[in-house]
Design an enzyme around this catalytic site. Structure first.
Site, PDB file in Angstrom:
ATOM      1  CB  SER A 194      -0.914  -0.103   1.261  1.00  0.00           C
ATOM      2  OG  SER A 194      -1.598   1.305   1.600  1.00  0.00           O
ATOM      3  CE1 TYR A 241      -3.961  -2.218   5.442  1.00  0.00           C
ATOM      4  CE2 TYR A 241      -2.987   0.355   4.932  1.00  0.00           C
ATOM      5  CZ  TYR A 241      -3.531  -1.259   4.516  1.00  0.00           C
ATOM      6  OH  TYR A 241      -3.906  -1.178   3.121  1.00  0.00           O
TER       7      TYR A 241
END
Length: 254
Positions: free
Chosen positions: A144, A157
């Protein structure tokens, strides 16, 4: 002959029933691959498999929680019994809990780490023996842009996604002589169930768009098309790379 295909390739896709994983599964099938999808919801897996088989595709699946060691081992045993080799491994499974760092419980951040990072590390190790048996294998890790810069997604995350970028580099170098290529994709906001509620918040959505030069969020198929290319023999000299699919977000300065 059209070489832009995945004809004859066997692909394992984690998190393959929703969002980006689902788009990758459908893209691979359309290009001639035989796929095996993994997710937690058996009902959805069965629905997808029945739908695809009705269209004449070769597709298999299994319900597993890949954050758990036993489930990962059971998955390997099942796939290894069915296929002699594995041509493609897409490590897509992931989840997030959005909180400030000091607000996380140990259980919460360990769940994010186990789902996003440990599962990818362990599945890559488990399936290495099958990937080695392929003439030209490809691993695609879904990272990401949160692993490349700061976002408001929560530090656990972001940690996992940054670690996937480095894991991609290490495995690419370690496994290059075994004809296993390893690359990563780093999406920005993509129109998936994972961000659906966030995008309903107009103030938040407007902020996202203001930081995106292309002035829109991405589509799942804009990620799946890259995943497919990275797994084609056409991409045979590309390894160790992390490619952002972000509408220009990562290069947008002042």
């Amino acid at each position: 002959m059209n070489e832009w295909n995945l004809e004859g390739k066997k692909a394992l896709i984690t998190g393959g029933t929703k969002g980006i994983g689902l788009a990758i599964a459908e893209e691979f099938l359309s290009l001639g691959a035989e796929i095996f999808i993994v997710a937690r919801d058996k009902k959805i897996i069965d629905e997808k498999i029945n739908h695809w088989k009705g269209q004449g595709y070769k597709v298999f699946g299994s319900s597993k929680d890949l954050s758990k060691s036993d489930d990962r081992k059971e998955l390997f045993t099942k796939v290894n019994k069915m296929w002699e080799n594995l041509d493609i491994l897409v490590n897509n499974v992931g989840m997030n809990i959005r909180k400030k760092t000091v607000e996380f419980t140990t259980e919460e951040y360990e769940k994010v780490l186990n789902t996003n990072l440990i599962s990818t590390f362990e599945l890559s190790r488990l399936f290495h023996i099958m990937l080695k048996k392929s003439v030209s294998a490809s691993v695609v890790n879904l990272s990401s842009v949160a692993g490349l810069t700061h976002l408001r997604t929560g530090s656990p995350y972001a940690m996992t996604k940054a670690a996937l970028v480095q894991l991609t580099k290490n495995l690419a170098v370690e496994w290059a002589e075994e004809n296993i290529r390893v690359n990563a994709i780093a999406p920005w906001y993509i129109d998936t169930p994972l961000v659906e509620n966030l995008m309903k918040n107009k103030e938040y959505y407007d902020e996202v768009i203001s930081r995106t030069p292309m002035k829109r969020i991405g589509k799942p198929e804009e990620v799946s098309s890259l995943a497919a290319y990275l797994c084609m023999d056409k991409a045979s000299y590309i390894t160790g790379q992390t490619i952002a699919v972000d509408g220009g977000f990562m290069v947008y300065g002042f």
